[in-house]
Design a protein around this motif. Structure first.
Motif: not given
Length: 108
Positions: A84-93
């Motif tokens: 889930d790229v969107q979730l991974l991006a949210a975790l990254h941020a």
């Protein structure tokens, strides 16, 4: 290989190193959109220097958290995963954080 997804993983604080390394290896196999990940568990375990059982715990925990999800099986019968790229991006941020142990991860 998705350098983009691998770079997103670096800033995420995972409960265990095995979860981090397993997701990094999945990102290594993934397309940039997080698809087409189908290495055998033994392959991941061998590549990250962990036991197959540790990888099973890590993958299961990441799946329960919604970071990884199963989409089917490959021609050779291995599980095909997507990230889930969107979730991974949210975790990254750091908009969302992970909390848990070796066999359980939840979003906070």
């Amino acid at each position: 290989m998705s350098i983009h997804l691998m770079s997103l993983c670096w800033k995420v604080k995972f409960p265990t190193h095995t979860q981090f390394l397993a997701l990094m290896k999945c990102a290594d196999f993934a397309d940039d959109d997080g698809r087409n990940i189908f290495p055998a568990l033994e392959t991941i375990a061998d590549n990250i220097n962990a036991s197959k059982r540790q990888v099973q715990y890590a993958m299961s925990a990441l799946e329960k958290a919604g970071i990884l999800f199963r989409v089917g099986k490959s021609v050779k019968g291995t599980i095909q995963w997507n990230i889930d790229v969107q979730l991974l991006a949210a975790l990254h941020a750091q908009e969302v954080l992970l909390q848990g142990a070796h066999d359980t991860v939840q979003l906070v």
